[in-house]
Scaffold this motif. Structure first.
Motif: not given
Length: 796
Positions: A652, A711, A714, A717-718
């Motif tokens: 992330t 994670p 978030n 954001k991956i």
């Protein structure tokens, strides 16, 4: 798209972008030297927590060898099987080897066999076996070559050594922890609907509701206390070896309930550790008590209460009997004391050198002549993990005479263990010096140091990149045996001379490994920023495939376990296993494996673990590329359990990785916090606040930090392609589904491989499931990193 296969449910979404996609080529085949998947999960090994047993004459050593069953209906990821056998011993047999002739004999009447202990005269071996159903006490007659069961009653085995049978000095009696009657009889027994509760209801209460609970409900559940009682509570019995008759020494309802026991030198006393109990509901800290009881019968006597449980060797520390008389040394409040029981009743305990300050809870014994105590001093717990280590050794005469102290060069070495002849006595071939196993900070090499009272400093007897554990000699000071392995040497028992100038292999537990090709391991250091803003040097190890060398710039799998230094795996055969799949699976197929030291802040303080991971990990990755070990364009990252959390977290914050495989991870700290079992057990509460989660408080006191370090929140954001691997029987499986759902909703490149009815650890899964997971990982890496055999080299 959703594909259902025989052992895995695999969901996939998204595709790599053009910038990250690897040109499609025909599916590669494994090279001839690749480690077979079946052998990867079927190789023989010693039990994960074991203690070798050396006969009194020093001639023979007994040990357990476990070969994972190829076809079993048992769920080996459970802590215990339904019959009460620890899952970790399923498939184990006992062997003993004559170290003079080399002859090896297998001792097992069937089923699983474990915890061998020689009789004082060396004519028999006592052990546990479930050949007739539940774990029971057995004895093997060496001359007759036959085994017999001593009692029909089940024993209560533990997951760690220290629960083994104890012989009386004359060999006529065995002292053993038997399973108690009632709800704590079987450690694997599930919750039951009992006659007194036909509705099968469990009512949990909080706040003012506790005070108004009706008496008919009984006592509220105490999940962790009940868990410890279910796994550790025993009735200590004395068993006559000839007749099998038993008598109770410590009943299950004693004021100080028993867990494991040890015998005094004369045999007149037994010491025992109580069952564990949690220190509080919000930490993962545990305490226990130490007590003694007359072997002839009588009431138990408390020695010390609420001793903190150490991180390693749960049952082997906290107290030790004198090697030749009935005195007991123990820690109380981090200070050492001596209790004298020679008169038949306990005298007032005597403090031993209180001016030395705190004593290391895992380092103490008596000298060979019994005239002095050996203690670990100058204690430090620099990582705050509840695992204090010594930076020095003190020899303290029991008569109050002058003591000797030795300082460990803490800039160069870190402490591993005091070398002992047996559980009571320091190993002293010359009768004066003290030997210790340590780790060299810069290289990760193991070394044996000898501290001589007549000389300054320590002498290095032996040093190597190797793993050396389970050192013992059964009381002899002429040699010592231990489990030794290195990158190219499979684990076996080796016998070392008194000065460590020579070693000789004693066992040969899996000849199939002799033909396995293994590469090399290299290490380097990197300066990184830590959680508190300071700079520190950390180690990184790179496992290279056979024939590879620095400068080849290989596609690589970066692996870590946050808060730990996993570079020590480089000292194990083939690089060991970090994420419960042998690293040889990947190196033998051409991939480098990067093992990282990932230092984090203390467990019990509020932290920002994701930021800390990135700060410590990425400099090591870039340094590995700079040195020419790995190709920065072909990197993957993986980890298991807390390493699965680390994998999901790291991607992330960075796009450097072309693929990521989080295994059995936790991905939503906030959402997982409230998960409880039917009895109210809240593992994730303690894990989040006072354990690895490093949140330091509950979510409602610091919502932002819980979200920032999850994670799941978030996932937008991956961008790295992700293969999530999880067993559906694992308690954190819900998080795997949540992370995948988030990635699928945003059309991110992701797969979820769910293995039906499998638990937390791949190496404990059914063979077919484990093989499928390993093969699936390899193919995922090949697709996103390329085939190492065909991928182009990059110039320096």
């Amino acid at each position: 798209m959703k594909t259902i296969v025989r052992l895995a449910v695999v969901a996939a979404t998204g595709v790599p972008t053009a910038a990250t996609a690897v040109p499609q080529q025909p599916p590669p085949s494994d090279p001839p030297s690749a480690l077979p998947y079946d052998l990867a999960f079927g190789m023989a090994s010693f039990l994960w927590d074991t203690q070798f047993a050396v006969s009194a004459d020093g001639r023979a050593v007994a040990y357990e060898v476990r070969t994972p069953p190829a076809d079993t209906a048992a769920n080996l990821d459970e802590r215990y099987q339904p019959n009460g056998t620890p899952s970790s011993v399923v498939g184990a047999v006992i062997r003993y080897t004559d170290m003079v002739t080399g002859r090896t004999i297998e001792v097992c009447p069937g089923g699983a066999c474990w915890r061998p202990v020689w009789s004082p005269d060396g004519t028999s071996i006592a052990f546990f076996s479930d050949a007739d159903g539940p774990p029971q006490l057995w004895v093997h007659d060496i001359e007759a070559g036959a085994s017999r069961r001593l009692s029909d009653e089940p024993v209560k085995p533990k997951l760690w050594h220290g629960d083994e049978p104890r012989w009386s000095p004359d060999g006529s009696t065995l002292y053993v922890g038997f399973a108690p009657e009632g709800p704590f009889r079987n450690p694997a027994r599930p919750a039951e609907v009992r006659p007194e509760n036909p509705a099968g209801v469990v009512v949990l209460r909080s706040g003012s509701e506790v005070a108004v609970a009706p008496e008919a409900e009984g006592q509220p559940p105490t999940p962790m206390t009940d868990h410890y009682a279910r796994e550790h509570l025993v009735a200590v019995n004395a068993v006559d070896v000839r007749s099998g008759e038993t008598r109770v020494l410590v009943p299950q309802d004693a004021e100080f309930p028993a867990g494991t026991l040890r015998r005094s030198a004369s045999g007149r006393w037994l010491g025992y550790l109580s069952t564990f109990r949690p220190e509080s509901d919000t930490t993962q800290s545990t305490v226990l008590d130490v007590a003694v009881v007359p072997a002839a019968g009588g009431d138990p006597i408390s020695v010390v209460r609420s001793v903190p449980l150490t991180r390693y060797n749960y049952f082997g520390v906290s107290y030790v009997w004198h090697p030749s008389d009935d005195r007991l040394m123990y820690l109380d409040g981090k200070r050492m004391h001596l209790l004298d029981l020679r008169s038949g009743s306990p005298a007032a305990p005597v403090p031993l050198a209180p001016e030395l300050g705190d004593i290391a809870p895992t380092v103490f014994a008596f000298t060979r002549d019994g005239q002095a105590a050996v203690m670990g001093v100058d204690v430090i717990d620099d990582q705050g993990y509840g695992d204090p280590r010594p930076r020095g050794i003190a020899i303290v005469p029991l008569d109050g005479g002058p003591r000797s102290t030795f300082a460990l060069d803490d800039e160069r070495w870190t402490w591993d263990q005091l070398l002992k002849a047996d559980e009571r006595t320091a190993w002293q071939p010359d009768g004066a010096s003290i030997s210790a196993l340590v780790t060299e900070r810069a290289t990760g090499d193991k070394a044996v140091l000898r501290f001589d009272p007549a000389a300054d400093g320590a002498r290095v007897l032996w040093k190597a990149r190797a793993r050396l554990v389970n050192l013992t000699s059964g009381g002899s000071h002429d040699f010592i045996v231990g489990e030794y392995e290195d990158m190219r040497t499979p684990a076996n028992i080796f016998r070392f001379d008194a000065d460590f100038s020579a070693r000789e292999r004693v066992s040969h537990i899996d000849p199939r490994l002799d033909a396995v090709q293994v590469g090399t391991a290299e290490t380097f250091e990197t300066t990184v920023p830590l959680h508190d803003g300071t700079l520190a040097t950390v180690k990184t190890a790179v496992l290279l495939p056979p024939g590879a060398e620095r400068g080849d710039r290989l596609p690589a799998i970066v692996t870590m376990y946050p808060g730990s230094d996993i570079t020590r795996r480089a000292a194990e055969f083939g690089g060991g296993s970090v994420f419960t799949v042998p690293n040889l699976v990947f190196t033998s197929r051409g991939y480098a494996v990067v093992l990282c030291e990932l230092t984090l802040g203390p467990n019990r303080q509020a932290g920002n673990p994701v930021r800390d991971m990135i700060d410590v990990l990425l400099p090591q990755v870039y340094r590995a590329a700079e040195l020419g070990y790995v190709d920065l364009n072909r990197l993957a990252i993986t980890g298991q359990s807390y390493g699965g959390y680390g994998t999901g977290s790291i991607i992330t914050r960075t796009n450097i990785f072309r693929a990521a495989v989080p295994i059995s991870g936790i991905f939503d700290l906030f959402g997982s916090y409230g998960h409880i079992d039917v009895d109210g057990g809240g593992f994730f509460l303690a894990w989040s606040e006072g354990g690895q989660g490093r949140m330091g408080t509950h979510p409602w006191a610091d919502v932002r930090r819980y979200l920032d370090n999850s994670p799941y929140y978030n996932a937008d954001k991956i961008t790295t392609p992700v293969l999530i691997v999880h067993g559906t029987a694992d308690m954190s499986y819900h998080d795997a589904g949540k992370l995948f759902t988030a990635l699928r909703r945003m059309d991110k490149p992701a797969q979820l491989a769910s293995y039906l009815d499998q638990g937390h650890v791949i190496s404990s899964w059914k063979r077919e499931s484990a093989i499928d997971a390993a093969r699936r990982m390899v193919e995922f890496y090949r697709r996103h990193l390329g085939d190492p055999a065909r991928a182009p080299q990059h110039s320096p």
